[in-house]
Motif scaffolding. Structure first.
Motif, PDB file in Angstrom:
ATOM      1  N   LEU A  14       0.826  -1.200   0.000  1.00  0.00           N
ATOM      2  CA  LEU A  14       0.000   0.000   0.000  1.00  0.00           C
ATOM      3  C   LEU A  14       0.866   1.258   0.000  1.00  0.00           C
ATOM      4  CD1 LEU A  14      -2.801  -1.033   2.519  1.00  0.00           C
ATOM      5  CD2 LEU A  14      -3.076  -0.689   0.056  1.00  0.00           C
ATOM      6  N   GLU A  15       1.945   1.256   0.777  1.00  0.00           N
ATOM      7  CA  GLU A  15       2.875   2.384   0.772  1.00  0.00           C
ATOM      8  C   GLU A  15       3.503   2.548  -0.604  1.00  0.00           C
ATOM      9  OE1 GLU A  15       4.132   1.789   5.467  1.00  0.00           O
ATOM     10  OE2 GLU A  15       5.386   0.966   3.867  1.00  0.00           O
ATOM     11  N   ARG A  16       3.904   1.454  -1.187  1.00  0.00           N
ATOM     12  CA  ARG A  16       4.530   1.452  -2.516  1.00  0.00           C
ATOM     13  C   ARG A  16       3.588   2.066  -3.553  1.00  0.00           C
ATOM     14  NH1 ARG A  16       5.362  -2.869  -6.632  1.00  0.00           N
ATOM     15  NH2 ARG A  16       7.561  -2.936  -7.244  1.00  0.00           N
ATOM     16  N   ALA A  17       2.284   1.787  -3.406  1.00  0.00           N
ATOM     17  CA  ALA A  17       1.282   2.303  -4.337  1.00  0.00           C
ATOM     18  C   ALA A  17       0.793   3.695  -3.950  1.00  0.00           C
ATOM     19  CB  ALA A  17       0.110   1.340  -4.406  1.00  0.00           C
ATOM     20  N   ASP A  18       1.368   4.285  -2.900  1.00  0.00           N
ATOM     21  CA  ASP A  18       0.986   5.616  -2.428  1.00  0.00           C
ATOM     22  C   ASP A  18      -0.500   5.673  -2.075  1.00  0.00           C
ATOM     23  OD1 ASP A  18       1.708   8.149  -1.641  1.00  0.00           O
ATOM     24  OD2 ASP A  18       1.450   9.049  -3.616  1.00  0.00           O
ATOM     25  N   ALA A  19      -0.963   4.631  -1.386  1.00  0.00           N
ATOM     26  CA  ALA A  19      -2.366   4.543  -0.967  1.00  0.00           C
ATOM     27  C   ALA A  19      -2.633   5.525   0.175  1.00  0.00           C
ATOM     28  CB  ALA A  19      -2.674   3.113  -0.517  1.00  0.00           C
ATOM     29  N   PRO A  20      -3.893   5.793   0.482  1.00  0.00           N
ATOM     30  CA  PRO A  20      -4.219   6.699   1.580  1.00  0.00           C
ATOM     31  C   PRO A  20      -3.606   6.234   2.904  1.00  0.00           C
ATOM     32  CG  PRO A  20      -6.167   6.275   0.252  1.00  0.00           C
ATOM     33  CD  PRO A  20      -5.101   5.344  -0.251  1.00  0.00           C
ATOM     34  N   VAL A  21      -3.159   7.205   3.683  1.00  0.00           N
ATOM     35  CA  VAL A  21      -2.441   6.898   4.923  1.00  0.00           C
ATOM     36  C   VAL A  21      -3.306   6.094   5.882  1.00  0.00           C
ATOM     37  CG1 VAL A  21      -1.387   7.927   6.967  1.00  0.00           C
ATOM     38  CG2 VAL A  21      -0.900   8.879   4.712  1.00  0.00           C
ATOM     39  N   TYR A  22      -4.610   6.413   5.977  1.00  0.00           N
ATOM     40  CA  TYR A  22      -5.464   5.716   6.946  1.00  0.00           C
ATOM     41  C   TYR A  22      -5.521   4.223   6.660  1.00  0.00           C
ATOM     42  CZ  TYR A  22      -9.294   5.212   3.571  1.00  0.00           C
ATOM     43  OH  TYR A  22     -10.054   4.840   2.490  1.00  0.00           O
ATOM     44  N   ARG A  23      -5.475   3.863   5.382  1.00  0.00           N
ATOM     45  CA  ARG A  23      -5.544   2.448   5.028  1.00  0.00           C
ATOM     46  C   ARG A  23      -4.249   1.729   5.422  1.00  0.00           C
ATOM     47  NH1 ARG A  23      -6.950   1.752  -1.017  1.00  0.00           N
ATOM     48  NH2 ARG A  23      -8.660   3.089  -0.306  1.00  0.00           N
ATOM     49  N   ILE A  24      -3.137   2.385   5.155  1.00  0.00           N
ATOM     50  CA  ILE A  24      -1.837   1.813   5.529  1.00  0.00           C
ATOM     51  C   ILE A  24      -1.754   1.662   7.038  1.00  0.00           C
ATOM     52  CG2 ILE A  24       0.654   2.209   5.527  1.00  0.00           C
ATOM     53  CD1 ILE A  24       0.093   3.926   2.919  1.00  0.00           C
ATOM     54  N   ARG A  25      -2.191   2.707   7.744  1.00  0.00           N
ATOM     55  CA  ARG A  25      -2.091   2.704   9.209  1.00  0.00           C
ATOM     56  C   ARG A  25      -2.890   1.556   9.818  1.00  0.00           C
ATOM     57  NH1 ARG A  25      -3.347   8.051  10.400  1.00  0.00           N
ATOM     58  NH2 ARG A  25      -1.153   8.559  10.036  1.00  0.00           N
ATOM     59  N   ALA A  26      -4.004   1.190   9.204  1.00  0.00           N
ATOM     60  CA  ALA A  26      -4.816   0.091   9.741  1.00  0.00           C
ATOM     61  C   ALA A  26      -4.002  -1.198   9.799  1.00  0.00           C
ATOM     62  CB  ALA A  26      -6.068  -0.103   8.890  1.00  0.00           C
ATOM     63  N   PHE A  27      -3.234  -1.464   8.755  1.00  0.00           N
ATOM     64  CA  PHE A  27      -2.450  -2.707   8.723  1.00  0.00           C
ATOM     65  C   PHE A  27      -1.197  -2.600   9.589  1.00  0.00           C
ATOM     66  CE2 PHE A  27      -5.192  -3.101   5.058  1.00  0.00           C
ATOM     67  CZ  PHE A  27      -5.571  -4.428   5.122  1.00  0.00           C
ATOM     68  N   ARG A  28      -0.555  -1.446   9.593  1.00  0.00           N
ATOM     69  CA  ARG A  28       0.616  -1.272  10.462  1.00  0.00           C
ATOM     70  C   ARG A  28       0.202  -1.378  11.937  1.00  0.00           C
ATOM     71  NH1 ARG A  28       5.201  -2.272   7.904  1.00  0.00           N
ATOM     72  NH2 ARG A  28       5.500  -1.045   6.011  1.00  0.00           N
ATOM     73  N   ASN A  29      -0.925  -0.763  12.293  1.00  0.00           N
ATOM     74  CA  ASN A  29      -1.383  -0.819  13.682  1.00  0.00           C
ATOM     75  C   ASN A  29      -1.762  -2.243  14.085  1.00  0.00           C
ATOM     76  OD1 ASN A  29      -1.014   1.914  13.934  1.00  0.00           O
ATOM     77  ND2 ASN A  29      -3.182   2.447  13.764  1.00  0.00           N
ATOM     78  N   ALA A  30      -2.417  -2.958  13.173  1.00  0.00           N
ATOM     79  CA  ALA A  30      -2.787  -4.340  13.484  1.00  0.00           C
ATOM     80  C   ALA A  30      -1.551  -5.200  13.701  1.00  0.00           C
ATOM     81  CB  ALA A  30      -3.657  -4.915  12.368  1.00  0.00           C
TER      82      ALA A  30
END
Length: 344
Positions: A14-30
């Motif tokens: 998701l980071e590589r694809a420059d996806a929205p931060v909230y979406r990335i944060r959901a997986f990093r937080n999990a």
């Protein structure tokens, strides 16, 4: 695949694809929630496939974890790999294979989203032998730029980390603001302690071209500045911002004469300098640094964009300092002597 590994791989893509931060944060937080559990508790939950009762794990991340626990490839990850897991750019593969490091990346000490160690580990996983940590200088308050005291503490943190990551080397650095008069936004004595200084403009980007030219000439003529970062300041895509006006021929000639590398900024929001100026810097005889400007681990892969642009411009690998060994790079920052056989 282990549950935490699946979550981290999804976040990376998701980071590589420059996806929205909230979406990335959901997986990093999990992933962080699971990492904090005792191993026995993680095993119990994996056996039961129950995760959503944990604070920080929602329906989407819980589904991924349940699928992994059941021995299935998570559908979310499979779709991401198909859509975002392939090559980012056409061309540049040979240059990407030749890269040894990255001179421009950020951590959560300034405006990055991940700890220093996570960025270093991602750089190592990307095949690099070294990377330079370049968090922002204090003027950029919106990016939580580092005061002199915070930067000194960061130097200690990097030294400690390097004792554990060897032979990979995280080099010390900064992305230092170039102020309107061309001076630098940090103490000279402290800048002199750093391995690499990237000088960039982040304010007053609409200065008249003659003044802006003088500003950049003062910076690239400063022996403390090793790399001129995203020289035009442009943004492309949804956050479009025009280029700053300056005499590029004069600035690139000064870079070549003084041994300051021109950054090929690989962020898809920048891709700076544009092609016509990249060719001008090449013809001026400048050195280059292909940098990711990563603010998260997955963004380190953005160097592929810069490699494709450098290949298209016909820039030899030997003139790209990010293909050099760490020892060659540090020898050059101290002396401005280009190694006889850079990268070997």
């Amino acid at each position: 695949m282990e549950p935490i590994e699946a979550l981290e791989r999804i976040a990376f893509l998701l980071e590589r694809a420059d996806a929205p931060v909230y979406r990335i944060r959901a997986f990093r937080n999990a992933a962080a929630v699971l990492s904090a559990l005792p191993p026995a508790e993680r095993e119990r939950r994996a056996a039961a496939g129950r995760y959503t009762d944990l604070k920080g794990i929602g329906a989407t991340t819980g589904t991924v974890l349940a699928e992994v626990s059941a021995g299935r490839a998570p559908g979310y990850l499979t779709d991401l790999e198909a859509g975002s897991g392939g090559p980012l750019a056409q061309g540049g593969a040979a240059l990407r294979a030749a890269l040894r490091g990255d001179c421009h990346l950020h951590s959560d000490w300034s405006d990055g989203g991940s700890p220093i160690e996570a960025m270093a580990l991602a750089a190592r996983a990307a095949g690099h032998n070294w990377a330079v940590l370049t968090d922002h200088s204090p003027r950029l308050r919106i990016a939580h730029g580092l005061t002199a005291d915070r930067l000194r503490r960061q130097l200690d943190a990097v030294a400690d980390l390097n004792t554990r990551l060897a032979p990979f080397r995280l080099l010390t650095g900064i992305e230092c603001d170039i102020l309107p008069d061309g001076s630098l936004d940090q103490e000279d004595d402290l800048l002199d302690r750093l391995d690499v200084v990237v000088g960039s403009v982040h304010s007053e980007l609409r200065m008249p071209a003659p003044a802006y030219t003088r500003r950049l000439l003062a910076a690239v003529g400063n022996p403390l500045v090793d790399v001129l970062g995203h020289c035009t300041g442009r943004l492309i895509g949804s956050r479009e911002r025009p280029e700053s006006g300056f005499d590029a021929a004069e600035v690139f000639a000064a870079c070549a004469a003084g041994g300051t590398a021109v950054e090929i900024n690989s962020s898809p929001q920048r891709l700076d300098p544009p092609r016509r100026l990249l060719a001008l810097a090449r013809d001026a005889g400048a050195l280059f640094a292909i940098d990711s400007d990563a603010h998260a681990p997955g963004q380190l892969d953005w160097q592929a964009y810069g490699c494709a642009r450098a290949e298209e411009a016909g820039i030899p690998a030997g003139r790209i300092i990010t293909t050099w060994t760490a020892d060659d790079l540090l020898g050059w920052t101290r002396s401005r002597q280009v190694p006889a056989d850079p990268g070997t």
